[in-house]
Design a protein around this motif. Structure first.
Motif, PDB file in Angstrom:
ATOM      1  N   VAL A 226     -21.584 -58.254  20.465  1.00 26.09           N
ATOM      2  CA  VAL A 226     -22.713 -57.331  20.325  1.00 26.09           C
ATOM      3  C   VAL A 226     -24.048 -58.062  20.108  1.00 26.09           C
ATOM      4  CG1 VAL A 226     -23.676 -55.526  18.837  1.00 26.09           C
ATOM      5  CG2 VAL A 226     -21.275 -55.409  19.527  1.00 26.09           C
TER       6      VAL A 226
ATOM      7  N   GLU B 105     -23.113 -55.104  12.322  1.00 25.84           N
ATOM      8  CA  GLU B 105     -22.037 -54.238  11.811  1.00 25.84           C
ATOM      9  C   GLU B 105     -22.010 -52.869  12.482  1.00 25.84           C
ATOM     10  OE1 GLU B 105     -22.638 -53.665   7.562  1.00 25.84           O
ATOM     11  OE2 GLU B 105     -24.656 -52.891   7.887  1.00 25.84           O
ATOM     12  N   ILE B 106     -22.740 -52.719  13.601  1.00 30.18           N
ATOM     13  CA  ILE B 106     -22.639 -51.445  14.319  1.00 30.18           C
ATOM     14  C   ILE B 106     -21.442 -51.491  15.266  1.00 30.18           C
ATOM     15  CG2 ILE B 106     -25.091 -50.861  14.241  1.00 30.18           C
ATOM     16  CD1 ILE B 106     -24.995 -51.746  17.355  1.00 30.18           C
ATOM     17  N   SER B 107     -20.878 -50.343  15.509  1.00 31.85           N
ATOM     18  CA  SER B 107     -19.793 -50.257  16.485  1.00 31.85           C
ATOM     19  C   SER B 107     -20.367 -50.436  17.882  1.00 31.85           C
ATOM     20  CB  SER B 107     -19.120 -48.889  16.381  1.00 31.85           C
ATOM     21  OG  SER B 107     -18.230 -48.716  17.475  1.00 31.85           O
ATOM     22  N   HIS B 108     -19.589 -51.130  18.739  1.00 33.42           N
ATOM     23  CA  HIS B 108     -20.017 -51.225  20.143  1.00 33.42           C
ATOM     24  C   HIS B 108     -19.926 -49.859  20.829  1.00 33.42           C
ATOM     25  CE1 HIS B 108     -15.697 -51.743  20.065  1.00 33.42           C
ATOM     26  NE2 HIS B 108     -15.608 -51.586  21.368  1.00 33.42           N
TER      27      HIS B 108
END
Lengths: 355, 355
Positions: free
Chosen positions: A235, A37-40
């Motif tokens: 990701v 759930e981290i942003s790229h």
């Protein structure tokens, strides 16, 4: 019971790659957020991508003038991206199996295609030799390892044209002279990562020469210019690639991967050749060290199912051969161990003793 | 300190989706193998795909005659696959932002494109209205939620042509009348899964009509015919989609997702409207309930960075606005909680009190 994973792909990964990736899925770098759930665009992800690219360049000794990108879609998507980007007038393809044939089929939509040689008539049981490649082609496309048939081109071919190679199932299993290639591509799910990402290595000066408009996402320049971040990259699969690359480097690099691959394959082929129940399906000089195919000898044909069941009962997973070949296929990618190979050999010997 | 994830994508997923996926990465269904290293042909994976497809059909009440597939490559790849497959003569596009424009750009490679309306001149701060769509187009393409600008089309448009919709950032946040669409597509990394898989819903009878040869991987028929298994699918991303779909169903389905989305958005927009420091950037009737954009009022412009730092210090993640809009963007996808929204509101109120 311990399982030994001989799947052809997606396939066995080093346990530490699996555990580290699962751990980051719970909490990425202690951020309190999951890798899922981290942003790229998060500042912690760019270093993942950068380190992965740097390790690929280091491990393969990629010369200056090449770019390394990660794409989604699988190697099958590259089958059309290659001619879209690189076929100007004419391309040559070496037909060594199902995947080579699929790649060739897509190229025919874009220009003239020469099949320089084929072993289709022999069910792709060898790598064709003694052929010549026209000197006026834009590239020669090869499939270095034929997962289904168990053949492999393990030495760079000596040709006078630039090559493009599908190395999906043997990349990172040996040193490669990248300078001989305009492009190398590989679906990740054998030696690199979980399924869902494709590695592409491209000679920069060869991009942008094809006389056609290319949809943005199919144009390699798009992804090279944006460092694999034109759109959201996969990701988690990329992270698992980084873990695998670290593992390869930590385990001695490609020379060591090759040594281990040869040890595994030598042991297994020796047993196939010795055991009275089995024989290999591939010309000896073209035997893949990644996918080791073997079938029952004719007189023991009725033992195929019982052997499969016996091996399965002993923890072997994924040894059923592809339907195009039948029998058995033991895929021995980088993460495979001598322990796994020896367990399979033991099955073969015990089963032979019982019959 | 607890983190509240407002990333625009990849973005927050329900914690149980994350934990269950990580667990399967360590040991898939008690098989002794990781989800990362199982074959997509393994008997345990087909049920994952089947259940995911069945849940999508159930949750969206998809009528007969539609297929549901998973692809790699991201929604950006669909921008060219849509016209490749569906543009016969002429297509209409509603230009509501960056992604709509990118989709339109690809269509122009394949035929005539009519831009029915655009809010580009107003930095896409509203959804154009009062336009008409030519009746002779093959489809009207819309982007239902504009992640960057924070506008959303939350009711099915009333048009006389079939629609194709990019629902990447609001799918599964409300019930949809699928019968109005020939195709709906969505990159997974907002409401569905980790990045690395794209969902496509296609009206079967509309495939195969376009007057051109389509590369195999870009032809929707390829993937429909093979049930998303023409080539190796992104196994782990698809598994995480299944977990999310189970979570959506277990939490009351799309009606409940819509209710929660409205509650979150109502609370946050109310605070934006009330707070003397901030204002929203979007026409009120077009405000997205997924991506809530707001900026500092002019007289407090110098407080933008301090507010960002204050909110970050309180655990808010990913609230920086896209550079095209500036200010702040709180993405409130399905997994976002009222707790998260209230934490952000508290930051806004505390910061207001301090200034």
């Amino acid at each position: 019971m311990k399982k030994y994973n001989f799947n052809a792909g997606p396939s066995m990964l080093p346990r530490e790659v699996i555990e580290n990736t699962a751990k980051q899925c719970l909490d990425f770098n202690g951020s309190g957020l999951s890798l899922m759930e981290i942003s790229h665009r998060a500042k912690d992800f760019q270093p993942v991508l950068d380190e992965a690219v740097a390790l690929i360049k280091e491990l393969l000794h990629i010369p200056e003038g090449y770019s390394v990108i990660f794409l989604g879609g699988g190697a099958s998507l590259e089958f059309c991206m290659i001619p879209y980007n690189f076929l100007i007038n004419k391309a040559a393809y070496l037909n060594t199996g199902t995947w080579a044939k699929k790649a060739m089929k897509e190229a025919k939509l874009f220009g003239e295609v020469v099949e320089v040689a084929s072993s289709a008539d022999a069910n792709y049981s060898f790598i064709p030799k003694g052929w010549t490649c026209p000197s006026d082609v834009d590239y020669l496309h090869i499939t270095t390892n034929n997962t289904i048939y168990g053949t492999e081109i393990r030495k760079e071919l000596d040709v006078n044209v630039p090559m493009i190679a599908d190395m999906s199932s043997d990349i990172f299993s040996r040193p490669v002279d990248v300078s001989k290639y305009d492009c190398i591509y590989a679906g990740a799910q054998k030696n690199l990562a979980m399924a869902g990402v494709t590695l592409v290595i491209i000679k920069d000066e060869k991009m942008g020469k094809a006389p056609r408009q290319i949809p943005t996402m199919l144009d390699y320049r798009t992804h090279v210019e944006k460092g694999s971040m034109f759109n959201t990259p996969p990701v988690v699969p990329i992270y698992s690639a980084l873990e695998t690359l670290r593992w390869i480097k930590g385990n001695g690099g490609l020379e060591e991967m090759e040594k281990r691959a040869n040890e595994r394959a030598d042991a297994l082929y020796a047993e196939i050749d010795r055991n009275k129940l089995f024989h290999g399906t591939v010309a000896e000089e073209d035997r893949s060290v990644m996918n080791i195919c073997f079938v029952m000898n004719d007189e023991y044909a009725e033992l195929e199912k019982p052997f499969f069941e016996y091996a399965t009962s002993k923890g072997m997973v994924g040894i059923k051969g592809h339907r195009s070949v039948g029998g058995f296929r033991a895929s021995c990618y980088n993460a495979q161990t001598m322990e796994g190979v020896n367990a399979l050999i033991k099955c073969m010997q015990e089963f032979e003793a019982q019959h």
